[in-house]
Design a protein around this motif. Structure first.
Motif, PDB file in Angstrom:
ATOM      1  N   GLY A 135       0.807  -1.099  -0.335  1.00 21.87           N
ATOM      2  CA  GLY A 135      -0.409   0.027  -0.214  1.00 21.87           C
ATOM      3  C   GLY A 135       0.759   0.939   0.184  1.00 21.87           C
ATOM      4  O   GLY A 135      -0.421   2.097  -0.265  1.00 21.87           O
ATOM      5  N   LYS A 136       2.060   1.418   0.369  1.00 21.61           N
ATOM      6  CA  LYS A 136       2.710   2.341   0.020  1.00 21.61           C
ATOM      7  C   LYS A 136       3.123   2.874  -1.746  1.00 21.61           C
ATOM      8  O   LYS A 136       3.162   2.420  -2.105  1.00 21.61           O
ATOM      9  CB  LYS A 136       3.983   2.081   0.719  1.00 21.61           C
ATOM     10  CG  LYS A 136       4.067   1.977   2.234  1.00 21.61           C
ATOM     11  CD  LYS A 136       3.574   2.501   2.833  1.00 21.61           C
ATOM     12  CE  LYS A 136       3.691   2.718   4.350  1.00 21.61           C
ATOM     13  NZ  LYS A 136       4.300   2.140   5.257  1.00 21.61           N
ATOM     14  N   ARG A 137       4.283   3.867  -1.706  1.00 20.20           N
ATOM     15  CA  ARG A 137       4.034   4.950  -2.700  1.00 20.20           C
ATOM     16  C   ARG A 137       5.500   4.508  -2.968  1.00 20.20           C
ATOM     17  O   ARG A 137       6.503   4.894  -2.400  1.00 20.20           O
ATOM     18  CB  ARG A 137       3.752   6.267  -2.058  1.00 20.20           C
ATOM     19  CG  ARG A 137       2.642   7.213  -1.756  1.00 20.20           C
ATOM     20  CD  ARG A 137       2.757   8.218  -1.263  1.00 20.20           C
ATOM     21  NE  ARG A 137       3.476   8.402  -0.934  1.00 20.20           N
ATOM     22  CZ  ARG A 137       4.195   9.703  -0.432  1.00 20.20           C
ATOM     23  NH1 ARG A 137       3.511  10.878  -1.362  1.00 20.20           N
ATOM     24  NH2 ARG A 137       5.046   9.977   0.295  1.00 20.20           N
ATOM     25  N   ALA A 155       3.602  -4.284  -7.919  1.00 17.33           N
ATOM     26  CA  ALA A 155       2.009  -4.235  -7.732  1.00 17.33           C
ATOM     27  C   ALA A 155       1.755  -5.343  -7.430  1.00 17.33           C
ATOM     28  O   ALA A 155       0.072  -5.072  -6.360  1.00 17.33           O
ATOM     29  CB  ALA A 155       1.564  -4.200  -9.376  1.00 17.33           C
ATOM     30  N   ASP A 158       0.274  -4.317  -3.914  1.00 19.06           N
ATOM     31  CA  ASP A 158      -0.805  -3.159  -4.232  1.00 19.06           C
ATOM     32  C   ASP A 158      -0.084  -2.016  -3.648  1.00 19.06           C
ATOM     33  O   ASP A 158      -0.693  -0.480  -3.261  1.00 19.06           O
ATOM     34  CB  ASP A 158      -1.273  -3.572  -2.825  1.00 19.06           C
ATOM     35  CG  ASP A 158      -2.142  -4.637  -3.337  1.00 19.06           C
ATOM     36  OD1 ASP A 158      -2.565  -5.349  -4.600  1.00 19.06           O
ATOM     37  OD2 ASP A 158      -2.425  -5.687  -2.113  1.00 19.06           O
ATOM     38  N   MET A 159       1.345  -2.034  -4.203  1.00 19.97           N
ATOM     39  CA  MET A 159       2.089   0.094  -4.058  1.00 19.97           C
ATOM     40  C   MET A 159       1.307   0.571  -5.309  1.00 19.97           C
ATOM     41  O   MET A 159       1.164   0.414  -5.765  1.00 19.97           O
ATOM     42  CB  MET A 159       2.974  -0.713  -4.136  1.00 19.97           C
ATOM     43  CG  MET A 159       4.403  -1.382  -2.959  1.00 19.97           C
ATOM     44  SD  MET A 159       6.032  -1.808  -3.232  1.00 19.97           S
ATOM     45  CE  MET A 159       6.216  -0.091  -2.292  1.00 19.97           C
ATOM     46  N   GLU A 160       1.139   1.790  -4.976  1.00 13.37           N
ATOM     47  CA  GLU A 160       0.787   2.615  -5.535  1.00 13.37           C
ATOM     48  C   GLU A 160       2.053   3.486  -6.359  1.00 13.37           C
ATOM     49  O   GLU A 160       3.035   3.918  -6.235  1.00 13.37           O
ATOM     50  CB  GLU A 160       0.503   4.520  -4.582  1.00 13.37           C
ATOM     51  CG  GLU A 160       0.205   5.127  -5.362  1.00 13.37           C
ATOM     52  CD  GLU A 160       0.328   6.181  -4.677  1.00 13.37           C
ATOM     53  OE1 GLU A 160       0.020   8.091  -4.543  1.00 13.37           O
ATOM     54  OE2 GLU A 160      -1.060   6.657  -3.739  1.00 13.37           O
ATOM     55  N   ALA A 162       4.864   5.569  -8.963  1.00 14.60           N
ATOM     56  CA  ALA A 162       5.190   6.085 -10.238  1.00 14.60           C
ATOM     57  C   ALA A 162       6.224   6.624 -11.030  1.00 14.60           C
ATOM     58  O   ALA A 162       7.091   5.266 -10.195  1.00 14.60           O
ATOM     59  CB  ALA A 162       4.683   7.638  -9.865  1.00 14.60           C
ATOM     60  N   TYR A 174       1.474   3.301 -15.005  1.00 18.19           N
ATOM     61  CA  TYR A 174       1.863   4.237 -14.152  1.00 18.19           C
ATOM     62  C   TYR A 174       1.854   5.399 -14.217  1.00 18.19           C
ATOM     63  O   TYR A 174       2.021   6.031 -15.013  1.00 18.19           O
ATOM     64  CB  TYR A 174       3.017   3.782 -13.592  1.00 18.19           C
ATOM     65  CG  TYR A 174       3.099   1.877 -13.582  1.00 18.19           C
ATOM     66  CD1 TYR A 174       2.124   1.357 -12.987  1.00 18.19           C
ATOM     67  CD2 TYR A 174       4.135   1.510 -14.151  1.00 18.19           C
ATOM     68  CE1 TYR A 174       2.583  -0.497 -12.925  1.00 18.19           C
ATOM     69  CE2 TYR A 174       3.952  -0.127 -14.468  1.00 18.19           C
ATOM     70  CZ  TYR A 174       3.432  -0.863 -13.515  1.00 18.19           C
ATOM     71  OH  TYR A 174       3.570  -2.296 -13.717  1.00 18.19           O
ATOM     72  N   ARG A 175       1.771   5.950 -13.342  1.00 22.26           N
ATOM     73  CA  ARG A 175       1.599   7.862 -13.161  1.00 22.26           C
ATOM     74  C   ARG A 175       3.252   7.862 -13.509  1.00 22.26           C
ATOM     75  O   ARG A 175       4.222   7.308 -12.623  1.00 22.26           O
ATOM     76  CB  ARG A 175       0.657   7.891 -11.863  1.00 22.26           C
ATOM     77  CG  ARG A 175       1.142   9.908 -11.816  1.00 22.26           C
ATOM     78  CD  ARG A 175       0.355   9.921 -10.880  1.00 22.26           C
ATOM     79  NE  ARG A 175       1.238  10.198  -9.378  1.00 22.26           N
ATOM     80  CZ  ARG A 175       2.141  11.124  -8.838  1.00 22.26           C
ATOM     81  NH1 ARG A 175       2.434  11.983  -9.510  1.00 22.26           N
ATOM     82  NH2 ARG A 175       2.759  10.662  -7.575  1.00 22.26           N
ATOM     83  N   SER A 187       7.783   9.935  -2.900  1.00 18.44           N
ATOM     84  CA  SER A 187       7.524   8.186  -2.511  1.00 18.44           C
ATOM     85  C   SER A 187       7.708   8.145  -1.411  1.00 18.44           C
ATOM     86  O   SER A 187       8.169   8.697  -0.655  1.00 18.44           O
ATOM     87  CB  SER A 187       8.431   7.628  -3.362  1.00 18.44           C
ATOM     88  OG  SER A 187       8.184   8.479  -5.340  1.00 18.44           O
TER      89      SER A 187
END
Length: 304
Positions: A135-137, A155, A158-160, A162, A174-175, A187
């Protein structure tokens, strides 16, 4: 290069000499006549081959980089001299990506320090909470083949995700962020997966580390030159960032002063791309290019 690979090369090409760096320097200084017949040089991206070194090899016709990197091979000089240059892209991508995730998990959870503590009999004193990864960036500097494999693995946590590159890759989910400073601000984990060389030297500097912040972690599986080592050491000592895990460092294998005293710093000896499978694959590319060169056939993965 592993001993069995050296033996195989020398069994197929008995004239092959595979000296270490010190022996090569002595040879260049003291025995120029021994270099006059050298047709092929095997090197790697970190060691490279300069224009001056090429000038000492008048018969040189092929430079093989043993691996994907080639940042310190002077391609312009090779081209001007009619020397072909090859490398082995992609052979260790998955292994490097695996190692990046291992380093990220190790620094987040503090695994080396916890291992040492438990083995020293300090079980209860070290059962404090450690940061999670899920869940972290995640910010990735560089979104080539290795960066994309790191993102795929992240992924699953479940990471965010970029990334920053010179140009966005719209086919990826991805962003894209325009620069490394903005990426660091956004981040929890900043992973470096970009090429080395002059264009990325000290890309991660004091300002980027400040932007990453006191809860942020840095992971480098790219090249040591991408990070300003002095700024990183200061950031770790001052707790400007939470920790770092590096497979590569500037001036390796020499450690930065004070590195051995930092529990917030994890180091591995530039082995992120080394697995039996990856080493065999890159060796097979090397053998194919050596055979093709001596037979006058087409080369694989030619750069120049």
């Amino acid at each position: 290069m592993a001993a069995p690979f050296v033996e195989e090369i020398q069994s197929r090409w008995p004239m092959a000499a595979l000296p270490d760096a010190a022996a090569l320097e002595r040879l260049a200084r003291n025995s120029p006549e021994q270099l006059a017949g050298v047709r092929v040089v095997i090197t790697n991206g970190s060691t490279g081959l300069s224009a001056a070194q090429m000038d000492a090899l008048p018969a040189l016709r092929l430079v093989c980089s043993y691996g994907a990197g080639y940042e310190n091979i002077n391609l312009a000089a090779a081209d001007a001299r009619g020397v072909a240059v090859t490398h082995a892209p992609g052979v260790n991508n998955a292994t490097v990506a695996d190692h990046a995730l291992a380093l990220m998990l190790a620094c987040a959870r503090g695994l080396p320090a916890l291992d040492r503590a438990v083995k020293a009999g300090h079980w209860l004193a070290h059962r404090m909470a450690r940061p999670a990864v899920h869940g972290k960036r995640l910010g990735i500097v560089g979104m080539g083949n290795i960066g994309a494999l790191i993102a795929r693995r992240a992924a699953a946590f479940d990471m965010e995700i970029a990334y920053t590159t010179r140009g966005a890759r719209p086919e990826l989910p991805y962003r894209h962020v325009p620069d490394v400073l903005e990426l660091a601000r956004a981040s929890d984990y900043l992973v470096l997966a970009c090429p080395g060389g002059a264009a990325t030297r000290h890309l991660v500097n004091a300002a980027v580390l400040e932007a990453l912040g006191s809860k942020g972690f840095l992971v480098n599986i790219a090249r040591g030159s991408v990070v300003d080592t002095a700024a990183l050491m200061q950031a770790l000592e001052r707790r400007t960032i939470a920790g770092a895990a590096l497979d590569v460092i500037e001036d390796e294998p020499a450690l930065p002063p004070g590195a051995a005293l930092l529990d917030t710093l994890i180091l591995t000896p530039h082995i992120s791309g080394r697995s039996p499978e990856a080493q065999l694959a890159q060796h097979e590319v090397l053998l194919a290019n050596l055979a093709a060169h001596f037979a006058g056939g087409p080369l694989r993965h030619a750069l120049a």
